[in-house]
Design a protein around this motif. Structure first.
Motif, PDB file in Angstrom:
ATOM      1  N   LYS A 177      43.228  44.989  32.176  1.00 48.90           N
ATOM      2  CA  LYS A 177      44.058  43.795  32.137  1.00 48.90           C
ATOM      3  C   LYS A 177      43.934  43.241  30.713  1.00 48.90           C
ATOM      4  CE  LYS A 177      42.768  40.882  35.321  1.00 48.90           C
ATOM      5  NZ  LYS A 177      42.398  39.758  36.172  1.00 48.90           N
ATOM      6  N   PHE A 178      45.067  42.982  30.070  1.00 47.98           N
ATOM      7  CA  PHE A 178      45.024  42.512  28.673  1.00 47.98           C
ATOM      8  C   PHE A 178      45.636  41.120  28.548  1.00 47.98           C
ATOM      9  CE2 PHE A 178      47.038  42.318  24.363  1.00 47.98           C
ATOM     10  CZ  PHE A 178      45.866  42.260  23.627  1.00 47.98           C
ATOM     11  N   VAL A 179      44.910  40.254  27.864  1.00 49.68           N
ATOM     12  CA  VAL A 179      45.360  38.871  27.651  1.00 49.68           C
ATOM     13  C   VAL A 179      45.372  38.594  26.161  1.00 49.68           C
ATOM     14  CG1 VAL A 179      44.755  36.429  27.998  1.00 49.68           C
ATOM     15  CG2 VAL A 179      44.380  38.098  29.841  1.00 49.68           C
ATOM     16  N   PHE A 180      46.463  37.972  25.685  1.00 49.96           N
ATOM     17  CA  PHE A 180      46.520  37.594  24.269  1.00 49.96           C
ATOM     18  C   PHE A 180      46.515  36.079  24.168  1.00 49.96           C
ATOM     19  CE2 PHE A 180      48.604  36.660  20.200  1.00 49.96           C
ATOM     20  CZ  PHE A 180      47.965  37.556  19.350  1.00 49.96           C
ATOM     21  N   ARG A 181      45.572  35.549  23.386  1.00 53.83           N
ATOM     22  CA  ARG A 181      45.553  34.110  23.097  1.00 53.83           C
ATOM     23  C   ARG A 181      45.758  33.905  21.601  1.00 53.83           C
ATOM     24  NH1 ARG A 181      40.608  31.723  26.861  1.00 53.83           N
ATOM     25  NH2 ARG A 181      41.697  31.888  28.855  1.00 53.83           N
ATOM     26  N   ASN A 182      46.480  32.838  21.291  1.00 52.69           N
ATOM     27  CA  ASN A 182      46.845  32.577  19.890  1.00 52.69           C
ATOM     28  C   ASN A 182      45.690  31.997  19.094  1.00 52.69           C
ATOM     29  OD1 ASN A 182      49.823  33.107  20.003  1.00 52.69           O
ATOM     30  ND2 ASN A 182      49.628  31.575  21.629  1.00 52.69           N
ATOM     31  N   PHE A 183      45.477  32.560  17.934  1.00 54.72           N
ATOM     32  CA  PHE A 183      44.494  32.001  17.008  1.00 54.72           C
ATOM     33  C   PHE A 183      45.096  32.055  15.596  1.00 54.72           C
ATOM     34  CE2 PHE A 183      40.398  31.488  14.834  1.00 54.72           C
ATOM     35  CZ  PHE A 183      39.792  30.554  15.652  1.00 54.72           C
ATOM     36  N   PRO A 184      46.175  31.303  15.384  1.00 59.08           N
ATOM     37  CA  PRO A 184      46.859  31.394  14.092  1.00 59.08           C
ATOM     38  C   PRO A 184      46.065  30.720  12.973  1.00 59.08           C
ATOM     39  CG  PRO A 184      47.880  29.688  15.431  1.00 59.08           C
ATOM     40  CD  PRO A 184      46.839  30.348  16.290  1.00 59.08           C
ATOM     41  N   LEU A 185      45.828  31.445  11.894  1.00 62.21           N
ATOM     42  CA  LEU A 185      45.219  30.843  10.706  1.00 62.21           C
ATOM     43  C   LEU A 185      46.377  30.353   9.845  1.00 62.21           C
ATOM     44  CD1 LEU A 185      42.460  33.527  10.269  1.00 62.21           C
ATOM     45  CD2 LEU A 185      42.145  31.175  11.038  1.00 62.21           C
ATOM     46  N   ALA A 186      46.907  29.211  10.263  1.00 63.59           N
ATOM     47  CA  ALA A 186      48.189  28.743   9.741  1.00 63.59           C
ATOM     48  C   ALA A 186      48.145  28.404   8.258  1.00 63.59           C
ATOM     49  CB  ALA A 186      48.660  27.538  10.548  1.00 63.59           C
ATOM     50  N   ASN A 199      46.210  31.427  35.184  1.00 68.65           N
ATOM     51  CA  ASN A 199      47.658  31.661  35.175  1.00 68.65           C
ATOM     52  C   ASN A 199      48.357  30.971  34.011  1.00 68.65           C
ATOM     53  OD1 ASN A 199      47.519  29.057  36.030  1.00 68.65           O
ATOM     54  ND2 ASN A 199      48.440  29.392  38.051  1.00 68.65           N
ATOM     55  N   GLN A 200      47.592  30.222  33.193  1.00 71.05           N
ATOM     56  CA  GLN A 200      48.149  29.657  31.961  1.00 71.05           C
ATOM     57  C   GLN A 200      48.270  30.729  30.874  1.00 71.05           C
ATOM     58  OE1 GLN A 200      49.030  26.201  31.596  1.00 71.05           O
ATOM     59  NE2 GLN A 200      48.835  26.566  33.805  1.00 71.05           N
ATOM     60  N   ASP A 201      47.608  31.852  31.097  1.00 70.68           N
ATOM     61  CA  ASP A 201      47.569  32.906  30.083  1.00 70.68           C
ATOM     62  C   ASP A 201      48.686  33.919  30.281  1.00 70.68           C
ATOM     63  OD1 ASP A 201      45.132  32.580  28.352  1.00 70.68           O
ATOM     64  OD2 ASP A 201      44.176  32.457  30.318  1.00 70.68           O
ATOM     65  N   HIS A 202      48.976  34.625  29.191  1.00 74.01           N
ATOM     66  CA  HIS A 202      49.879  35.771  29.277  1.00 74.01           C
ATOM     67  C   HIS A 202      49.021  36.994  29.584  1.00 74.01           C
ATOM     68  CE1 HIS A 202      53.197  33.395  27.832  1.00 74.01           C
ATOM     69  NE2 HIS A 202      52.418  32.947  26.858  1.00 74.01           N
ATOM     70  N   ILE A 203      49.270  37.575  30.736  1.00 73.17           N
ATOM     71  CA  ILE A 203      48.421  38.674  31.208  1.00 73.17           C
ATOM     72  C   ILE A 203      49.269  39.925  31.395  1.00 73.17           C
ATOM     73  CG2 ILE A 203      46.808  39.438  32.995  1.00 73.17           C
ATOM     74  CD1 ILE A 203      46.520  36.415  33.747  1.00 73.17           C
ATOM     75  N   GLN A 204      48.786  41.031  30.836  1.00 79.72           N
ATOM     76  CA  GLN A 204      49.480  42.301  30.965  1.00 79.72           C
ATOM     77  C   GLN A 204      48.573  43.244  31.745  1.00 79.72           C
ATOM     78  OE1 GLN A 204      50.248  44.290  27.185  1.00 79.72           O
ATOM     79  NE2 GLN A 204      52.423  44.363  27.696  1.00 79.72           N
ATOM     80  N   GLY A 205      49.146  43.914  32.737  1.00 80.52           N
ATOM     81  CA  GLY A 205      48.337  44.876  33.491  1.00 80.52           C
ATOM     82  C   GLY A 205      48.081  44.405  34.909  1.00 80.52           C
ATOM     83  N   ALA A 206      47.309  45.202  35.603  1.00 76.52           N
ATOM     84  CA  ALA A 206      47.139  44.994  37.035  1.00 76.52           C
ATOM     85  C   ALA A 206      46.200  43.838  37.332  1.00 76.52           C
ATOM     86  CB  ALA A 206      46.598  46.273  37.669  1.00 76.52           C
TER      87      ALA A 206
END
Lengths: 155, 174
Positions: free
Chosen positions: B55-64, B11-18
């Motif tokens: 179900k789609f989850v996006f996690r950040n991986f910025p190549l800053a 639940n720490q993640d941003h989750i889209q979908g069922a």
């Protein structure tokens, strides 16, 4: 290819056009040696760019990273500037591939270093080594695992 | 075992979908990476095709260091998340990737319907940047070596978004 438990051979290579660098200068630190085939790989998130993002994670484990390829110091300088790399790239250029051969990671056919990683402990002993297929960026999970086990061993 | 997602989706993640979707796709992405920008419409195509199965989850991986707006954009999306508009902001950033800038992010925040004063304060919050850092480190631990990297049901998928679409189509036909 040198393996865990082998002594890491010392060497001296150009890190900038007018400055040489030897790993004996890093005594008391953990060292990550990243041999790679060539500067200027065409993808935007290549191996060196990834390590560049990870310097703070490496320093957490008192580790310094060095990139090594057979490209010249001038190529390294331009590549390093274009990617704003904040760690040294060493030129295994003259005699070509000498250090890569010392570590057993020179590809005679291509005339390039293999894509190979070494983690060397503070006593200069190889703690972990890994040979990656040339086309595959090995990432950094193996490096972090190796550094983590070094740190826990010393505690 | 290499290429396993660590830690698992929570639940720490941003989750889209069922919630009950059988296919879980996790993307490690960078908002300024052109390959992630190219993957964005393909992910939408996958979502449209497979609907509630995905179900789609996006996690950040910025190549800053390579992309100067990667980190600000990631923080901006997290800040939008605090106002319940994470995915609106996520979509706007990818749809306007070419005009990424500080002003651009504020304009997107406005289009997303965010309270701008709160947004302005939230993007300064150190815990948002820590969340982005934690995503990045989890990516490294999971064997992410560039962006975008996808995981399907917890295992790394070695291919791009189009390959992912093809793979899902093929397995649906079986």
């Amino acid at each position: 290819m040198l393996q865990k438990g082998d002594k890491a051979p010392d060497f001296e290579l150009f890190a900038t056009p007018d400055q040489k660098f030897s790993i004996s200068e890093l005594k008391g630190k953990n060292i990550i040696l990243a041999f790679y085939p060539a500067d200027w790989s065409p993808v935007c998130s290549d191996q060196m760019a990834l390590y560049n993002e990870m310097l703070k994670y490496f320093s957490k484990y008192e580790a310094t990273i060095l990139g090594i390829s057979v490209d010249s110091k001038w190529s390294h300088l331009a590549f390093s500037q274009s990617r704003t790399l904040h760690f040294p790239l060493l030129a295994d250029f003259e005699p070509k591939g000498e250090v890569s051969k010392l570590y057993g990671v020179y590809n005679e056919k291509e005339g390039e270093s293999n894509r190979a990683l070494f983690v060397i402990d503070k006593e200069g002993i190889i703690a972990w080594s890994y040979l990656s297929p040339a086309a595959i960026n090995p990432g950094a999970d193996g490096i972090l695992d190796a550094l983590e086990s070094l740190t826990s061993k010393n505690q | 075992m290499p290429g396993q997602l660590k830690p698992a989706v929570s639940n720490q993640d941003h989750i889209q979908g069922a919630e009950e979707a059988t296919i879980e796709i996790v993307e490690y992405g960078d908002y300024q990476c052109p390959h992630c920008g190219a993957a964005y419409p393909v992910i939408q195509k996958i979502q449209k095709k497979f609907l509630t199965q995905i179900k789609f989850v996006f996690r950040n991986f910025p190549l800053a260091e390579s992309h100067r707006f990667a980190l600000p954009a990631a923080v901006a999306a997290e800040a939008a998340g605090l106002q319940g508009k994470y995915w609106e902001m996520h979509d706007l950033i990818f749809e306007n990737q070419k005009s990424l800038s500080h002003e651009g992010l504020f304009a997107m925040a406005k289009s997303a319907g965010l309270n701008i004063e709160q947004f302005k304060n939230d993007i300064q919050r150190p815990d948002l940047e820590e969340k982005v850092d934690a995503d990045f480190e989890s990516g490294i631990r999971s064997g992410v070596n560039g962006t975008p990297t996808f995981f399907v049901n917890g295992t790394r998928f070695d291919g791009g978004a189009e390959d992912l679409y093809d793979m899902l189509l093929e397995s649906a036909e079986d």
